[in-house]
Design a protein around this motif. Sequence first.
Motif, PDB file in Angstrom:
ATOM      1  N   LEU A  51       3.492   2.059  19.272  1.00 15.84           N
ATOM      2  CA  LEU A  51       2.904   1.659  18.035  1.00 15.84           C
ATOM      3  C   LEU A  51       1.828   2.604  17.856  1.00 15.84           C
ATOM      4  CD1 LEU A  51       3.011  -2.101  17.570  1.00 15.84           C
ATOM      5  CD2 LEU A  51       4.028  -0.177  15.866  1.00 15.84           C
ATOM      6  N   SER A  52       0.754   2.815  18.896  1.00 16.45           N
ATOM      7  CA  SER A  52      -0.307   3.500  18.884  1.00 16.45           C
ATOM      8  C   SER A  52      -0.080   4.937  19.068  1.00 16.45           C
ATOM      9  CB  SER A  52      -1.283   3.320  20.228  1.00 16.45           C
ATOM     10  OG  SER A  52      -0.672   3.491  21.311  1.00 16.45           O
ATOM     11  N   THR A  53       0.984   5.334  19.478  1.00 18.80           N
ATOM     12  CA  THR A  53       1.335   6.819  19.475  1.00 18.80           C
ATOM     13  C   THR A  53       1.612   7.156  18.190  1.00 18.80           C
ATOM     14  OG1 THR A  53       1.815   7.144  21.812  1.00 18.80           O
ATOM     15  CG2 THR A  53       2.926   8.489  20.189  1.00 18.80           C
ATOM     16  N   PHE A  54       2.790   6.379  17.495  1.00 15.73           N
ATOM     17  CA  PHE A  54       3.271   6.416  16.123  1.00 15.73           C
ATOM     18  C   PHE A  54       1.983   6.695  15.143  1.00 15.73           C
ATOM     19  CE2 PHE A  54       4.570   4.736  12.084  1.00 15.73           C
ATOM     20  CZ  PHE A  54       5.622   5.797  11.820  1.00 15.73           C
ATOM     21  N   PHE A  55       1.027   5.508  15.130  1.00 19.47           N
ATOM     22  CA  PHE A  55       0.042   5.694  14.151  1.00 19.47           C
ATOM     23  C   PHE A  55      -1.072   6.698  14.447  1.00 19.47           C
ATOM     24  CE2 PHE A  55       1.414   1.255  13.388  1.00 19.47           C
ATOM     25  CZ  PHE A  55       1.236   1.431  11.912  1.00 19.47           C
ATOM     26  N   THR A  56      -1.127   7.215  15.507  1.00 21.81           N
ATOM     27  CA  THR A  56      -1.889   8.598  15.646  1.00 21.81           C
ATOM     28  C   THR A  56      -1.355   9.828  15.281  1.00 21.81           C
ATOM     29  OG1 THR A  56      -1.005   8.895  18.080  1.00 21.81           O
ATOM     30  CG2 THR A  56      -3.029   7.678  17.698  1.00 21.81           C
ATOM     31  N   ARG A  57      -0.187   9.688  15.048  1.00 18.27           N
ATOM     32  CA  ARG A  57       0.637  10.905  14.362  1.00 18.27           C
ATOM     33  C   ARG A  57       0.698  10.754  12.889  1.00 18.27           C
ATOM     34  NH1 ARG A  57       6.311  12.147  17.566  1.00 18.27           N
ATOM     35  NH2 ARG A  57       6.585  12.995  15.595  1.00 18.27           N
ATOM     36  N   LEU A 117      12.092  -0.440  15.562  1.00 15.71           N
ATOM     37  CA  LEU A 117      12.449   1.204  15.502  1.00 15.71           C
ATOM     38  C   LEU A 117      11.740   1.909  16.405  1.00 15.71           C
ATOM     39  CD1 LEU A 117      12.502   1.324  11.653  1.00 15.71           C
ATOM     40  CD2 LEU A 117      14.651   1.796  13.204  1.00 15.71           C
ATOM     41  N   LEU A 118      10.443   1.790  16.632  1.00 12.81           N
ATOM     42  CA  LEU A 118       9.806   2.478  17.627  1.00 12.81           C
ATOM     43  C   LEU A 118      10.264   2.394  19.146  1.00 12.81           C
ATOM     44  CD1 LEU A 118       6.233   2.404  15.930  1.00 12.81           C
ATOM     45  CD2 LEU A 118       7.891   4.274  16.033  1.00 12.81           C
ATOM     46  N   ASP A 119      10.655   1.116  19.496  1.00 10.37           N
ATOM     47  CA  ASP A 119      11.202   0.826  20.741  1.00 10.37           C
ATOM     48  C   ASP A 119      12.411   1.540  20.940  1.00 10.37           C
ATOM     49  OD1 ASP A 119       9.111  -1.094  21.345  1.00 10.37           O
ATOM     50  OD2 ASP A 119      10.206  -2.817  20.950  1.00 10.37           O
ATOM     51  N   TYR A 120      13.049   1.768  20.075  1.00 11.63           N
ATOM     52  CA  TYR A 120      14.544   2.346  19.681  1.00 11.63           C
ATOM     53  C   TYR A 120      14.305   3.964  20.209  1.00 11.63           C
ATOM     54  CZ  TYR A 120      18.761   4.607  18.183  1.00 11.63           C
ATOM     55  OH  TYR A 120      19.832   5.436  17.652  1.00 11.63           O
ATOM     56  N   TYR A 121      13.053   4.490  19.384  1.00 14.53           N
ATOM     57  CA  TYR A 121      12.841   5.933  19.677  1.00 14.53           C
ATOM     58  C   TYR A 121      11.937   6.244  20.897  1.00 14.53           C
ATOM     59  CZ  TYR A 121      13.929   6.360  14.543  1.00 14.53           C
ATOM     60  OH  TYR A 121      14.438   6.322  13.433  1.00 14.53           O
ATOM     61  N   LYS A 122      11.710   5.021  21.505  1.00 16.03           N
ATOM     62  CA  LYS A 122      10.761   5.099  22.670  1.00 16.03           C
ATOM     63  C   LYS A 122       9.725   5.813  22.469  1.00 16.03           C
ATOM     64  CE  LYS A 122      14.900   5.217  26.071  1.00 16.03           C
ATOM     65  NZ  LYS A 122      15.652   4.753  25.237  1.00 16.03           N
ATOM     66  N   ASP A 181       0.979  -1.156  -0.174  1.00 13.67           N
ATOM     67  CA  ASP A 181       0.165  -0.097   0.084  1.00 13.67           C
ATOM     68  C   ASP A 181       1.093   1.234   0.144  1.00 13.67           C
ATOM     69  OD1 ASP A 181      -1.468   2.332   0.761  1.00 13.67           O
ATOM     70  OD2 ASP A 181      -2.843   0.734   1.870  1.00 13.67           O
ATOM     71  N   GLN A 182       1.205   1.721  -1.111  1.00 13.87           N
ATOM     72  CA  GLN A 182       1.900   3.047  -1.325  1.00 13.87           C
ATOM     73  C   GLN A 182       1.719   4.110  -0.460  1.00 13.87           C
ATOM     74  OE1 GLN A 182       5.131   2.376  -2.936  1.00 13.87           O
ATOM     75  NE2 GLN A 182       5.603   4.059  -1.886  1.00 13.87           N
ATOM     76  N   ALA A 183       0.519   4.496  -0.341  1.00 19.94           N
ATOM     77  CA  ALA A 183       0.076   5.566   0.568  1.00 19.94           C
ATOM     78  C   ALA A 183       0.248   5.278   2.022  1.00 19.94           C
ATOM     79  CB  ALA A 183      -1.489   5.848   0.328  1.00 19.94           C
ATOM     80  N   LEU A 184       0.160   4.274   2.391  1.00 18.37           N
ATOM     81  CA  LEU A 184       0.425   3.768   3.773  1.00 18.37           C
ATOM     82  C   LEU A 184       2.000   3.869   4.096  1.00 18.37           C
ATOM     83  CD1 LEU A 184      -0.352   3.010   6.811  1.00 18.37           C
ATOM     84  CD2 LEU A 184      -0.587   0.553   5.861  1.00 18.37           C
ATOM     85  N   LEU A 185       2.714   3.271   3.199  1.00 17.85           N
ATOM     86  CA  LEU A 185       4.218   3.122   3.178  1.00 17.85           C
ATOM     87  C   LEU A 185       4.566   4.569   3.205  1.00 17.85           C
ATOM     88  CD1 LEU A 185       6.553   1.396   3.402  1.00 17.85           C
ATOM     89  CD2 LEU A 185       6.636   1.228   0.768  1.00 17.85           C
ATOM     90  N   SER A 186       4.244   5.511   2.463  1.00 18.04           N
ATOM     91  CA  SER A 186       4.679   6.656   2.530  1.00 18.04           C
ATOM     92  C   SER A 186       4.451   7.577   3.686  1.00 18.04           C
ATOM     93  CB  SER A 186       3.787   7.603   1.166  1.00 18.04           C
ATOM     94  OG  SER A 186       4.406   7.103  -0.008  1.00 18.04           O
ATOM     95  N   ALA A 187       3.242   7.337   4.159  1.00 19.72           N
ATOM     96  CA  ALA A 187       2.662   7.956   5.427  1.00 19.72           C
ATOM     97  C   ALA A 187       3.577   7.523   6.655  1.00 19.72           C
ATOM     98  CB  ALA A 187       1.230   7.844   5.822  1.00 19.72           C
ATOM     99  N   MET A 188       3.971   6.128   6.644  1.00 23.13           N
ATOM    100  CA  MET A 188       4.907   5.664   7.757  1.00 23.13           C
ATOM    101  C   MET A 188       6.278   6.081   7.596  1.00 23.13           C
ATOM    102  SD  MET A 188       3.531   1.680   7.948  1.00 23.13           S
ATOM    103  CE  MET A 188       4.936   1.281   8.688  1.00 23.13           C
ATOM    104  N   GLU A 221       7.504   9.096   6.277  1.00 26.08           N
ATOM    105  CA  GLU A 221       7.451  10.350   6.557  1.00 26.08           C
ATOM    106  C   GLU A 221       7.482  10.563   8.211  1.00 26.08           C
ATOM    107  OE1 GLU A 221       8.318  13.222   4.952  1.00 26.08           O
ATOM    108  OE2 GLU A 221       8.470  11.380   3.279  1.00 26.08           O
ATOM    109  N   GLY A 222       6.447   9.694   8.808  1.00 20.31           N
ATOM    110  CA  GLY A 222       6.360   9.630  10.324  1.00 20.31           C
ATOM    111  C   GLY A 222       7.557   9.234  10.836  1.00 20.31           C
TER     112      GLY A 222
END
Length: 76
Positions: free
Chosen positions: A67-73, A59-64, A8-15, A17-18
């Motif tokens: 997942l839920s916080t990341f996806f809301t952003r 990666l998100l664990d590394y960034y502390k 899913d290119q749109a989802l991949l692009s959003a991720m 950028e995030g």
Amino acid sequence: MAKSQLKDQALLSAMVEGLKQVRKEQTLTQEDVYNDTGIHISRIETGRVNVSLSTLKALLDYYKITLSTFFTRIQY
């Protein structure tokens, strides 16, 4: 349906950028991330690979960041 991986290119692009935004907010370079995690973040940030959920979580664990916080952003 073929067994090829869906992309899913749109989802991949959003991720992508995030992830870039989070990395930059933490003033980390791509090299920092690779040296600390062994994950080739440059491949991910260019959208050349379909990042797995396990890699995203690492990666998100590394960034502390959860997942839920990341996806809301991200805007998708």
